[in-house]
Structures are given as C-alpha cells and as structure tokens.
Design an enzyme around this catalytic site. Structure first.
Site, PDB file in Angstrom:
ATOM      1  N   TYR A  17     -12.334  -2.414  -3.569  1.00  0.00           N
ATOM      2  CA  TYR A  17     -12.889  -2.587  -2.216  1.00  0.00           C
ATOM      3  C   TYR A  17     -14.424  -2.475  -2.222  1.00  0.00           C
ATOM      4  O   TYR A  17     -15.000  -2.058  -1.223  1.00  0.00           O
ATOM      5  CB  TYR A  17     -12.287  -1.554  -1.275  1.00  0.00           C
ATOM      6  CG  TYR A  17     -10.902  -1.913  -0.744  1.00  0.00           C
ATOM      7  CD1 TYR A  17     -10.717  -3.057   0.046  1.00  0.00           C
ATOM      8  CD2 TYR A  17      -9.798  -1.116  -0.988  1.00  0.00           C
ATOM      9  CE1 TYR A  17      -9.468  -3.389   0.562  1.00  0.00           C
ATOM     10  CE2 TYR A  17      -8.537  -1.436  -0.474  1.00  0.00           C
ATOM     11  CZ  TYR A  17      -8.392  -2.576   0.298  1.00  0.00           C
ATOM     12  OH  TYR A  17      -7.152  -2.899   0.812  1.00  0.00           O
ATOM     13  N   GLU A  42      -9.675 -10.776  -7.452  1.00  0.00           N
ATOM     14  CA  GLU A  42      -8.691  -9.693  -7.314  1.00  0.00           C
ATOM     15  C   GLU A  42      -7.542  -9.836  -8.317  1.00  0.00           C
ATOM     16  O   GLU A  42      -7.048  -8.849  -8.851  1.00  0.00           O
ATOM     17  CB  GLU A  42      -8.160  -9.677  -5.881  1.00  0.00           C
ATOM     18  CG  GLU A  42      -9.245  -9.280  -4.885  1.00  0.00           C
ATOM     19  CD  GLU A  42      -8.821  -9.376  -3.428  1.00  0.00           C
ATOM     20  OE1 GLU A  42      -7.660  -9.766  -3.158  1.00  0.00           O
ATOM     21  OE2 GLU A  42      -9.650  -9.067  -2.557  1.00  0.00           O
ATOM     22  N   ASN A  44      -2.124   0.507   6.651  1.00  0.00           N
ATOM     23  CA  ASN A  44      -1.647  -0.756   7.237  1.00  0.00           C
ATOM     24  C   ASN A  44      -0.776  -1.606   6.299  1.00  0.00           C
ATOM     25  O   ASN A  44      -0.770  -2.831   6.380  1.00  0.00           O
ATOM     26  CB  ASN A  44      -2.810  -1.543   7.852  1.00  0.00           C
ATOM     27  CG  ASN A  44      -3.858  -1.927   6.842  1.00  0.00           C
ATOM     28  OD1 ASN A  44      -3.703  -1.677   5.649  1.00  0.00           O
ATOM     29  ND2 ASN A  44      -4.918  -2.557   7.308  1.00  0.00           N
ATOM     30  N   ARG A  86      -1.721 -14.093   4.518  1.00  0.00           N
ATOM     31  CA  ARG A  86      -2.464 -13.418   5.604  1.00  0.00           C
ATOM     32  C   ARG A  86      -1.696 -13.559   6.924  1.00  0.00           C
ATOM     33  O   ARG A  86      -1.689 -12.649   7.743  1.00  0.00           O
ATOM     34  CB  ARG A  86      -3.871 -14.015   5.744  1.00  0.00           C
ATOM     35  CG  ARG A  86      -4.773 -13.826   4.534  1.00  0.00           C
ATOM     36  CD  ARG A  86      -5.333 -12.441   4.371  1.00  0.00           C
ATOM     37  NE  ARG A  86      -6.175 -12.013   5.454  1.00  0.00           N
ATOM     38  CZ  ARG A  86      -6.948 -10.922   5.410  1.00  0.00           C
ATOM     39  NH1 ARG A  86      -6.994 -10.159   4.324  1.00  0.00           N
ATOM     40  NH2 ARG A  86      -7.665 -10.570   6.451  1.00  0.00           N
ATOM     41  N   THR A 100      -5.428  -6.854  10.755  1.00  0.00           N
ATOM     42  CA  THR A 100      -5.779  -5.604  10.049  1.00  0.00           C
ATOM     43  C   THR A 100      -5.297  -4.380  10.819  1.00  0.00           C
ATOM     44  O   THR A 100      -4.752  -3.444  10.245  1.00  0.00           O
ATOM     45  CB  THR A 100      -7.314  -5.536   9.883  1.00  0.00           C
ATOM     46  OG1 THR A 100      -7.759  -6.745   9.268  1.00  0.00           O
ATOM     47  CG2 THR A 100      -7.722  -4.347   9.028  1.00  0.00           C
ATOM     48  N   PHE A 125     -15.868   3.555   6.850  1.00  0.00           N
ATOM     49  CA  PHE A 125     -14.467   3.864   6.547  1.00  0.00           C
ATOM     50  C   PHE A 125     -14.163   3.837   5.046  1.00  0.00           C
ATOM     51  O   PHE A 125     -13.025   4.072   4.647  1.00  0.00           O
ATOM     52  CB  PHE A 125     -13.530   2.899   7.287  1.00  0.00           C
ATOM     53  CG  PHE A 125     -13.762   1.426   7.008  1.00  0.00           C
ATOM     54  CD1 PHE A 125     -13.270   0.827   5.857  1.00  0.00           C
ATOM     55  CD2 PHE A 125     -14.466   0.638   7.907  1.00  0.00           C
ATOM     56  CE1 PHE A 125     -13.472  -0.516   5.594  1.00  0.00           C
ATOM     57  CE2 PHE A 125     -14.680  -0.717   7.654  1.00  0.00           C
ATOM     58  CZ  PHE A 125     -14.182  -1.293   6.500  1.00  0.00           C
ATOM     59  N   HIS A 158      -2.143  -5.376   1.560  1.00  0.00           N
ATOM     60  CA  HIS A 158      -3.411  -6.086   1.369  1.00  0.00           C
ATOM     61  C   HIS A 158      -3.100  -7.511   0.959  1.00  0.00           C
ATOM     62  O   HIS A 158      -2.126  -7.748   0.235  1.00  0.00           O
ATOM     63  CB  HIS A 158      -4.259  -5.446   0.254  1.00  0.00           C
ATOM     64  CG  HIS A 158      -5.316  -6.379  -0.267  1.00  0.00           C
ATOM     65  ND1 HIS A 158      -6.510  -6.559   0.386  1.00  0.00           N
ATOM     66  CD2 HIS A 158      -5.324  -7.244  -1.320  1.00  0.00           C
ATOM     67  CE1 HIS A 158      -7.213  -7.490  -0.268  1.00  0.00           C
ATOM     68  NE2 HIS A 158      -6.511  -7.914  -1.297  1.00  0.00           N
ATOM     69  N   LYS A 164       0.831  -1.214   0.000  1.00  0.00           N
ATOM     70  CA  LYS A 164       0.000   0.000   0.000  1.00  0.00           C
ATOM     71  C   LYS A 164       0.868   1.268   0.000  1.00  0.00           C
ATOM     72  O   LYS A 164       2.086   1.209   0.264  1.00  0.00           O
ATOM     73  CB  LYS A 164      -0.933  -0.046   1.214  1.00  0.00           C
ATOM     74  CG  LYS A 164      -1.969  -1.180   1.140  1.00  0.00           C
ATOM     75  CD  LYS A 164      -2.961  -1.103   2.306  1.00  0.00           C
ATOM     76  CE  LYS A 164      -3.989  -2.221   2.236  1.00  0.00           C
ATOM     77  NZ  LYS A 164      -5.011  -2.100   3.319  1.00  0.00           N
ATOM     78  N   ARG A 220       2.569  -6.122   9.171  1.00  0.00           N
ATOM     79  CA  ARG A 220       1.837  -4.966   9.709  1.00  0.00           C
ATOM     80  C   ARG A 220       2.423  -4.510  11.051  1.00  0.00           C
ATOM     81  O   ARG A 220       2.485  -3.311  11.335  1.00  0.00           O
ATOM     82  CB  ARG A 220       0.342  -5.277   9.796  1.00  0.00           C
ATOM     83  CG  ARG A 220      -0.332  -5.150   8.421  1.00  0.00           C
ATOM     84  CD  ARG A 220      -1.717  -5.713   8.392  1.00  0.00           C
ATOM     85  NE  ARG A 220      -2.474  -5.312   7.206  1.00  0.00           N
ATOM     86  CZ  ARG A 220      -3.607  -5.893   6.820  1.00  0.00           C
ATOM     87  NH1 ARG A 220      -4.110  -6.906   7.519  1.00  0.00           N
ATOM     88  NH2 ARG A 220      -4.238  -5.471   5.747  1.00  0.00           N
TER      89      ARG A 220
HETATM   90  P1  RTP Z   1      -7.176  -5.691   3.293  1.00  0.00           P
HETATM   91  O1  RTP Z   1      -8.472  -6.025   2.595  1.00  0.00           O
HETATM   92  O2  RTP Z   1      -6.688  -4.291   2.971  1.00  0.00           O
HETATM   93  O3  RTP Z   1      -6.147  -6.739   3.070  1.00  0.00           O
HETATM   94  O4  RTP Z   1      -7.396  -5.688   4.866  1.00  0.00           O
HETATM   95  P2  RTP Z   1      -8.159  -6.776   5.734  1.00  0.00           P
HETATM   96  O5  RTP Z   1      -8.675  -7.874   4.850  1.00  0.00           O
HETATM   97  O6  RTP Z   1      -7.243  -7.145   6.836  1.00  0.00           O
HETATM   98  O7  RTP Z   1      -9.356  -5.918   6.297  1.00  0.00           O
HETATM   99  P3  RTP Z   1     -10.783  -5.598   5.625  1.00  0.00           P
HETATM  100  O8  RTP Z   1     -11.813  -5.913   6.649  1.00  0.00           O
HETATM  101  O9  RTP Z   1     -10.902  -6.209   4.273  1.00  0.00           O
HETATM  102  O10 RTP Z   1     -10.743  -4.015   5.478  1.00  0.00           O
HETATM  103  C1  RTP Z   1     -10.125  -3.407   4.360  1.00  0.00           C
HETATM  104  C2  RTP Z   1      -9.338  -2.200   4.837  1.00  0.00           C
HETATM  105  O11 RTP Z   1     -10.250  -1.233   5.366  1.00  0.00           O
HETATM  106  C3  RTP Z   1      -9.685  -0.575   6.479  1.00  0.00           C
HETATM  107  N1  RTP Z   1     -10.532  -0.763   7.653  1.00  0.00           N
HETATM  108  N2  RTP Z   1     -10.779   0.192   8.478  1.00  0.00           N
HETATM  109  N3  RTP Z   1     -11.739   1.717  10.655  1.00  0.00           N
HETATM  110  C4  RTP Z   1     -12.068   0.438  10.553  1.00  0.00           C
HETATM  111  O12 RTP Z   1     -12.770  -0.114  11.373  1.00  0.00           O
HETATM  112  C5  RTP Z   1     -11.556  -0.312   9.428  1.00  0.00           C
HETATM  113  N4  RTP Z   1     -11.820  -1.574   9.184  1.00  0.00           N
HETATM  114  C6  RTP Z   1     -11.155  -1.866   8.036  1.00  0.00           C
HETATM  115  C7  RTP Z   1      -8.326  -1.188   6.746  1.00  0.00           C
HETATM  116  O13 RTP Z   1      -7.350  -0.325   6.212  1.00  0.00           O
HETATM  117  C8  RTP Z   1      -8.372  -2.501   5.987  1.00  0.00           C
HETATM  118  O14 RTP Z   1      -7.093  -2.872   5.532  1.00  0.00           O
HETATM  119 MG    MG Z   2      -9.829  -7.486   3.121  1.00  0.00          MG
END
Ligand code: RTP
Ligand code: MG
Length: 141
Positions: A51, A128, A114, A87, A93, A59, A117, A11, A104
C-alpha cells in the site's frame, strides 16, 4: 473483450469470518478463473510496501495494522475485463456505500475492515501480481 489478470486479496476480516469459499465462488460464478493463490500472514514491511501509494495518508498506519492482523488469501484472477469486473463484484471501498449484492456489502463491516482488495488499473495489477507471485507460481488455464 480483453483477457486480463488482476490481483485479489481476501483480507483478514473475511478470512476470520470463514468466508474464503463464498468469496472465491463469486469470482468463479462471474467467469473469473483463479490462476494463482496462496495464504499468507503479511509482515508490516510487506503490507506497507503493498500500500506504498497511501504512505502519507492519515489511515496508513491503521491500514497496515489491519492487513497484518491475521492471514490473508492472495489470488490472481484471470478473465475478460478482469480488473473492472473484480472491482464491480467488490463494491465501494466503504461498505456502507457498496451496492447490494456486492462482496463488501455482504461481508464487510467498516471502511477499514472491508473484506477484499482488487487492483484498480492495469498498471497496479501488473505491479501487485509481481509483488506477490513469481511467473512459475501462475498457472494459465
Ligand atoms: P483496496 O486498495 O484495499 O482494494 O481498496 P480501494 O482501492 O477500494 O481503496 P483505496 O483508496 O485504495 O484505499 C485502500 C484501503 O485503505 C482504507 N481506506 N481508509 N479512512 C479512510 O478514509 C480510508 N480510505 C481508504 C480502506 O480499507 C481501503 O480498502
Ligand atoms: Mg486501492
């Protein structure tokens, strides 16, 4: 174990920190191979479509703003259990909850910025990878 492919994005925060090489080294040391890679500066439309599952989340706007704030490096990683392995290497996250030694924990500052991805399932990985790469841009090794 099954050979899988997963989509990884380094990122904008990690690119700005000059951590591209250190992050890719972690994938390679864990046995994952880079079979496709490119650097891109995402548009609002491209980041929002990526996304799309989070479109209704509070968010979402910040997430798209962050993902378009600078260049990213998008890669396809291949290897045994690549989706779960990536992962695991990434960590939680929220970097404050990420296990020590994960990407991370070591490179990310906040839940918004963070560092990386990674696809979260076989179904997301397929969507994706096709979202960013044509078949002729993937080099099986
Ligand atoms: P990613 O998709 O980026 O790999 O991250 P992830 O699976 O660990 O988390 P995901 O739930 O898919 O969320 C995507 C991105 O959104 C932001 N986020 N912010 N403020 C919040 O509660 C919140 N929750 C998620 C994070 O930057 C996350 O990487
Ligand atoms: Mg995700």
């Amino acid at each position: 174990m099954a050979t899988e492919r997963t989509l990884s994005i380094i990122k904008p925060d990690a690119v700005a920190k000059n951590a591209i090489g250190e992050i890719i080294a972690r994938f390679e040391k864990a046995g994952l191979k880079v079979v496709a890679a490119k650097m891109l500066h995402l548009s609002d439309e491209k980041a929002g479509g990526f996304y799309a599952e989070h479109k209704e989340r509070p968010f979402f706007k910040d997430l798209v703003g962050f993902m378009t704030s600078g260049p990213v490096v998008v890669q396809v990683l291949e290897g045994d259990n690549a989706i779960a392995k990536n992962r695991e290497l990434m960590g939680a996250t929220n970097p404050k909850e990420a296990a020590p030694g994960t990407i991370r924990a070591d490179f990310a500052e906040t839940i918004d910025a963070n560092a990386v991805h990674g696809s979260d399932s076989a179904q997301s990985a397929e969507r994706e990878i096709n979202y960013f790469f044509g078949n002729d841009e993937i080099c099986p090794r």
